[in-house]
Design a protein around this motif. Structure first.
Motif, short mmCIF file in Angstrom:
data_model
loop_
_atom_site.label_atom_id
_atom_site.label_comp_id
_atom_site.label_asym_id
_atom_site.label_seq_id
_atom_site.Cartn_x
_atom_site.Cartn_y
_atom_site.Cartn_z
N UNK A 13 0.83 -1.20 0.00
CA UNK A 13 0.00 0.00 0.00
C UNK A 13 0.87 1.25 0.00
N UNK A 14 1.92 1.26 0.82
CA UNK A 14 2.82 2.41 0.84
C UNK A 14 3.52 2.59 -0.50
N UNK A 15 3.63 1.50 -1.28
CA UNK A 15 4.32 1.55 -2.57
C UNK A 15 3.36 1.73 -3.73
N UNK A 16 2.11 2.07 -3.46
CA UNK A 16 1.08 2.26 -4.50
C UNK A 16 0.75 0.97 -5.24
N UNK A 17 1.02 -0.16 -4.64
CA UNK A 17 0.66 -1.45 -5.26
C UNK A 17 -0.66 -1.91 -4.63
N UNK A 18 -1.70 -1.14 -4.88
CA UNK A 18 -2.95 -1.34 -4.17
C UNK A 18 -3.64 -2.65 -4.55
N UNK A 19 -3.65 -2.97 -5.82
CA UNK A 19 -4.31 -4.20 -6.24
C UNK A 19 -3.64 -5.42 -5.64
N UNK A 20 -2.31 -5.41 -5.63
CA UNK A 20 -1.59 -6.53 -5.03
C UNK A 20 -1.89 -6.63 -3.54
N UNK A 21 -1.97 -5.47 -2.86
CA UNK A 21 -2.27 -5.46 -1.43
C UNK A 21 -3.67 -6.01 -1.18
N UNK A 22 -4.62 -5.61 -2.00
CA UNK A 22 -5.99 -6.09 -1.84
C UNK A 22 -6.07 -7.60 -2.04
N UNK A 23 -5.29 -8.10 -2.99
CA UNK A 23 -5.29 -9.55 -3.23
C UNK A 23 -4.71 -10.30 -2.05
N UNK A 24 -3.60 -9.83 -1.51
CA UNK A 24 -2.97 -10.47 -0.35
C UNK A 24 -3.93 -10.46 0.84
N UNK A 25 -4.57 -9.33 1.08
CA UNK A 25 -5.48 -9.21 2.21
C UNK A 25 -6.71 -10.10 2.01
N UNK A 26 -7.19 -10.18 0.79
CA UNK A 26 -8.35 -11.05 0.53
C UNK A 26 -8.05 -12.49 0.86
N UNK A 27 -6.87 -12.98 0.45
CA UNK A 27 -6.49 -14.37 0.76
C UNK A 27 -6.35 -14.56 2.25
N UNK A 28 -5.76 -13.60 2.92
CA UNK A 28 -5.56 -13.73 4.36
C UNK A 28 -6.88 -13.77 5.11
N UNK A 29 -7.83 -12.97 4.67
CA UNK A 29 -9.13 -12.94 5.35
C UNK A 29 -9.96 -14.20 5.10
N UNK A 30 -9.63 -14.93 4.07
CA UNK A 30 -10.34 -16.18 3.80
C UNK A 30 -9.68 -17.38 4.48
N UNK A 31 -8.53 -17.17 5.10
CA UNK A 31 -7.81 -18.27 5.73
C UNK A 31 -8.57 -18.77 6.94
N UNK A 32 -8.56 -20.08 7.18
CA UNK A 32 -9.28 -20.63 8.35
C UNK A 32 -8.57 -20.28 9.65
N UNK A 33 -9.34 -20.24 10.71
CA UNK A 33 -8.77 -20.03 12.04
C UNK A 33 -8.32 -18.61 12.32
N UNK A 34 -8.82 -17.63 11.57
CA UNK A 34 -8.41 -16.24 11.77
C UNK A 34 -9.06 -15.67 13.03
N UNK A 35 -8.26 -15.09 13.90
CA UNK A 35 -8.79 -14.54 15.14
C UNK A 35 -9.49 -13.21 14.88
N UNK A 36 -10.44 -12.81 15.74
CA UNK A 36 -11.11 -11.52 15.55
C UNK A 36 -10.12 -10.34 15.54
N UNK A 37 -9.08 -10.42 16.38
CA UNK A 37 -8.12 -9.31 16.45
C UNK A 37 -7.42 -9.13 15.11
N UNK A 38 -6.95 -10.26 14.53
CA UNK A 38 -6.26 -10.13 13.25
C UNK A 38 -7.23 -9.89 12.11
N UNK A 39 -8.45 -10.33 12.23
CA UNK A 39 -9.45 -9.99 11.24
C UNK A 39 -9.69 -8.48 11.23
#
Length: 951
Positions: free
Chosen positions: A483-509
């Motif tokens: 995000x700091x490097x203006x690579x917004x689409x790549x950041x959104x993709x990484x975050x999307x995968x992370x949010x779909x991962x099983x066992x994600x805690x509310x804090x990290x969500x």
């Protein structure tokens, strides 16, 4: 190169000589006095005394003097006998009798009898005329001479006697303390010699260098490199002489015309022995303690020293007091510091390299075991590792990094990255500790602006780890860097995968959703950002995790600010900061700085200038204490924006120049902010080359932070070059763009004025409508009213509407917008034939533009009004490019303080600005005056500036 031994030279002691000369005049007029001269070894006490005694002899005064010897105390009255010439061969019978009395062992108390006779001898001498009696190195005097000197001081109260006692501040003998106290009580003059000023150091260094190299130039000068090297002596003439002698022995002094230079800043190899030999006056205990303290750096805390030597502060008191009293150490705020860098270097380099390595490792372990600041432990570890390439980071150090690594990243990210990198490199791939260290290292890399490395490392760890929490953290870290490097689409993709991962805690969500909102805002997807911010707030509330709550509040505030609701955004940032401050841990440190920065920006957007100024100052203070260079640079850009709108353009430029030192490390959006704002100021000041340079550093594309400045600068530059169509095309692009409402008051009147000039009435009307449309509702009422009335006054040639805008801008404290509106008012009034009122408005606009240094605006205003017969009676002179006339008011103030001998930290404190701001001002002063040092600034200032300046 031939080398000779320079003779002692007295430089920089004019004030002290003037004082002694005045006392001499009083004595020659019949009024006796005593004077006590004190100072650290080598500071020039003896040279001062020698020069003064020569003057006394030239003026016809009788002079008696002696120097006490370290082993002379074994002979009773030794120094007074030598001073008065009481020897068996003396021409004076009375003095021969004194010498015989002490040598033959007469009955009774021969020492007391001899002292009485010496006192009587001095009494008789003063009856014949004025007398100067001086004793140097009084710290070595025998115990019988000291009471005699006390009696002589009382004699000086009624006889034409000037008694001069010269002494080191240590050792603090009880009899000398009593003598000094008695002199003080009898109104004696107390003269403590301090370090030479930088100007005196430069003069002395030039003379010594010429003598050492057998080049007795009439007016030798020294290069900036040699001047910087000479500063290592910290104003001590003796150490300076040793330093230059060592450089000459190693053939490292060279001449370039009439200037002497040094080949490198490396300390001379032969210096250590010479310097440590000069410390022989210290007790063995004090010297040993100083050798250990040298491991801790130039400045150190007593607590750290306690831990390393394994002794309490009480046990160290005597040795530290001795080192401080003799001037080897000095207090530096809450620390102790070596007054002379070369003394610390000499003590540090005395042990062999292998022993120093072991000592550093031992010191690191002791500091860690004592639970002291992690950055001190890291310094010792890195010092050991830099000593030898073959020392691995292993054992307890790796385990310590696992516990303290995150704290170290927050306090000293550069040291943390280096130490963590070495630790990771030294661990086998299957070591379970490696992954944990890599996760900490990834954060350090982002903070340092090494975002590509951070992304690679974070994605590698995220892919390999079996720990769901670590995977979430690494996805968040990678997205942060992207995000700091203006690579917004790549950041959104990484975050999307992370949010779909099983066992994600509310804090990290919550934290991942907050980062998702930031990336979506930067990508222009406000719907996705709104949903992510809402989710972040909900998940943070469910988790009860404070860092997650602070991150969610930050994301919500960014969204509100982007929608043009600065008041609500400021409330979110304030609440997020309050939550983050409760954490006070390294993980939230960068977030706390971001919240402070965005809060200050939101306050500025609300026209709360005083609050924004205070918030910017608090941000800079916090960033200078703890931030990595990229975050500190961002804080400087924010401070520059505050200065710009307040009309303090010189301060704004200083902050921008300081931020530009980290240009390659700053997040992409902030780089646009930096160069856009710098370009705007440059165009206003008619520095087209600088404006082009800044705009050339901005890549094409759109982003949120600060982009209004970039198109504005491009439009202003086009207008300056009479390319009205190009300027209109740039600003028209802004008219249809959502967001960045806050900057509309800057460019809408410019757009409307250019549209009218170009005859585009439709575009002018569109600009006027935009000034009051609902999208601007988040702008403070006073700002919205001012822009609307300014635009209405322009399009309708309505002087009353423009007058209302003038009043609004005056109340807001916006000098540039006030001047521009006054300029437009003057044009409208001139068109209506009211030339008197037009001249009044033009005159005030001219004064404001001149104060800002806005030369292009002055030229434009003159051109517009000249066609109506309105001219300035006396135009302001264009500021020169070089010389004193080129200095801005802020630079003149700093120059006065530099010439007064004030160091940068003192100047910063007195002007309520950062140290880096002062450094930039000094750099500009050096460039404009064509000089190379602060010494030369002071020399150039002599006779030009009133010193000191009242601050």
């Amino acid at each position: 190169m031939a080398v000779c031994s320079p003779q002692p030279t007295l430089v920089g002691r004019d004030d002290e000589l003037d004082l002694l000369s005045r006392l001499l005049g009083e004595v020659m007029g019949g009024a006796g006095r005593s004077v006590w001269i004190e100072g650290e070894p080598g500071i020039g006490k003896s040279a001062l005394l020698e020069s003064f005694l020569a003057e006394a002899a030239r003026r016809g005064c009788a002079v008696r003097s002696a120097t006490a010897e370290e082993f002379g105390h074994r002979v009773p009255l030794h120094v007074m006998l030598e001073c008065l010439g009481a020897t068996p061969g003396s021409a004076d019978p009375g003095l021969r009798d004194v010498a015989e009395l002490l040598s033959c062992g007469a009955h009774g108390d021969p020492v007391t009898a001899a002292a009485e006779r010496l006192l009587g001898h001095v009494d008789r001498l003063t009856a014949d005329g004025p007398l100067v009696l001086a004793v140097d190195d009084l710290q070595w005097a025998d115990e019988f001479s000291v009471p005699l000197l006390h009696r002589l001081s009382r004699l000086a109260l009624r006889r034409p006697l000037l008694l001069v006692c010269v002494c080191r501040p240590a050792p603090r003998r009880p009899d000398l303390v009593t003598l000094r106290r008695g002199l003080t009580a009898s109104d004696a003059e107390m003269l403590r010699l301090s370090a030479l000023t930088p100007a005196a150091v430069a003069t002395l260094a030039a003379g010594l260098a010429a003598a050492l190299t057998v080049r007795p130039e009439k007016r030798p000068s020294i290069s900036p490199a040699l001047r910087e090297t000479a500063e290592q002596a910290a104003g001590n003439p003796s150490y300076l002489r040793e330093l230059l002698a060592a450089l000459a022995r190693e053939d490292r002094l060279r001449w370039d015309g009439d200037t002497v230079d040094v080949d490198s800043a490396e300390p001379p190899r032969t210096l250590a022995d010479a310097v440590t030999d000069r410390l022989a006056f210290l007790s063995p205990g004090a010297l040993e303690l100083l050798r250990t303290a040298a491991l801790l750096g130039r400045a150190f805390s007593v607590t750290c020293l306690e831990a390393v030597v394994g002794r309490s502060a009480l046990e160290l008191t005597a040795a530290l007091e001795e080192a401080t009293a003799t001037g080897v150490l000095a207090e530096s705020e809450l620390l102790l510091a070596f007054r002379h860098p070369m003394v610390r270097q000499a003590l540090y380099e005395r042990p062999p390299a292998g022993l120093r390595l072991a000592l550093h490792l031992q010191a690191a372990r002791a500091l860690a075991d004592a639970g002291l600041a992690v950055e001190h432990v890291a310094e010792q570890l890195l010092a050991a590792l830099r000593t030898s390439e073959h020392v691995p980071v292993g054992g307890w150090a790796v385990d310590w990094l696992l516990v303290a690594g995150r704290t170290l990243v927050g306090r000293a990210p550069r040291d943390a990255a280096e130490l963590l990198g070495l630790a990771v490199a030294g661990l086998p791939a299957d070591d379970p500790r490696r992954e944990s260290l890599e996760a900490i290292l990834a954060t350090a890399l982002v903070l340092l602006g090494r975002r590509d490395e951070a992304v690679r490392l974070a994605e590698k760890v995220a892919a390999a780890t079996r720990d769901s929490v670590r995977a979430a953290e690494m996805s968040w870290t990678a997205a942060w860097a992207m995000t700091d490097d203006d690579r917004h689409e790549a950041a959104l993709a990484v975050l999307g995968r992370a949010l779909r991962a099983p066992g994600l805690s509310p804090a990290w969500s919550a934290r991942l959703h907050a980062m998702l909102a930031r990336a979506a805002i930067a990508d222009g997807d406000l719907g996705r950002a709104r949903a992510a911010a809402r989710q972040a707030l909900d998940e943070a509330a469910r988790s009860g995790d404070r860092p997650a709550a602070a991150a969610a509040e930050h994301a919500a505030g960014l969204l509100l600010g982007h929608r043009g609701e600065p008041s609500e955004a400021a409330a979110r940032f304030e609440h997020g900061l309050a939550v983050a401050e409760l954490c006070d841990d390294p993980e939230t440190q960068d977030l706390r700085l971001r919240l402070r920065q965005d809060r200050a920006y939101a306050l500025l957007a609300q026209e709360r200038h005083a609050d924004a100024d205070l918030a910017a100052g608090e941000l800079l203070a916090a960033a200078e204490r703890t931030a990595a260079p990229p975050r500190l640079a961002c804080a400087r850009i924010l401070a520059a924006d505050v200065h710009y709108h307040a009309g303090r353009w010189d301060d704004a430029v200083a902050q921008l120049d300081a931020a530009a030192a980290s240009d390659d490390l700053i997040p992409a959006g902030d780089r646009r902010w930096l160069h856009g704002l710098a370009a705007v100021i440059a165009v206003h000041r008619d520095d087209q080359a600088s404006a082009e340079s800044h705009l050339g550093a901005v890549p094409a594309g759109e982003t949120f932070a600060g982009t209004a400045y970039v198109p504005l600068a491009r439009a202003l530059l086009a207008e300056r070059r009479d390319l009205t169509g190009e300027a209109l095309a740039v600003l028209t692009g802004l008219l249809d763009r959502a967001g960045t409402v806050y900057h509309r008051h800057i460019w809408l009147p410019v757009l409307l004025r250019l549209a009218l000039r170009d005859g585009d009435d439709a575009l002018a009307r569109a600009a006027r409508v935009a000034a009051g449309e609902p999208a601007a509702a988040g702008t403070p009422a006073v700002s919205r009213t001012a822009v609307a009335r300014h635009c209405a006054g322009l399009i309708e040639s309505d002087a009353e509407a423009l007058g209302a805008a003038v009043a609004a801008y005056r109340a807001m404290g916006r000098p540039l917008q006030l001047a521009q509106t006054l300029e437009d008012t003057a044009v409208v009034l001139a068109e209506r034939g009211d030339l008197r009122a037009a001249r009044t408005a033009h005159s005030e606009a001219t004064e404001l533009y001149t104060g800002l240094g806005a030369r292009w605006d002055l030229l434009r205003a003159d051109t517009r009004l000249r066609r109506h017969g309105v001219q300035r009676r006396r135009g302001p002179r264009r500021r020169a490019a070089t010389g004193w006339e080129a200095l801005t008011p802020a630079e003149l103030t700093v120059a006065r303080l530099v010439a007064d001998g004030r160091p940068n930290p003192d100047i910063a404190a007195s002007l309520f600005v950062s140290r880096r701001t002062v450094e930039v001002h000094v750099s500009h002063i050096l460039s404009k005056l064509g000089v190379r040092s602060r010494v030369e600034i002071a020399r150039e200032a002599a006779g030009r500036l009133e010193l000191p300046s009242a601050v």
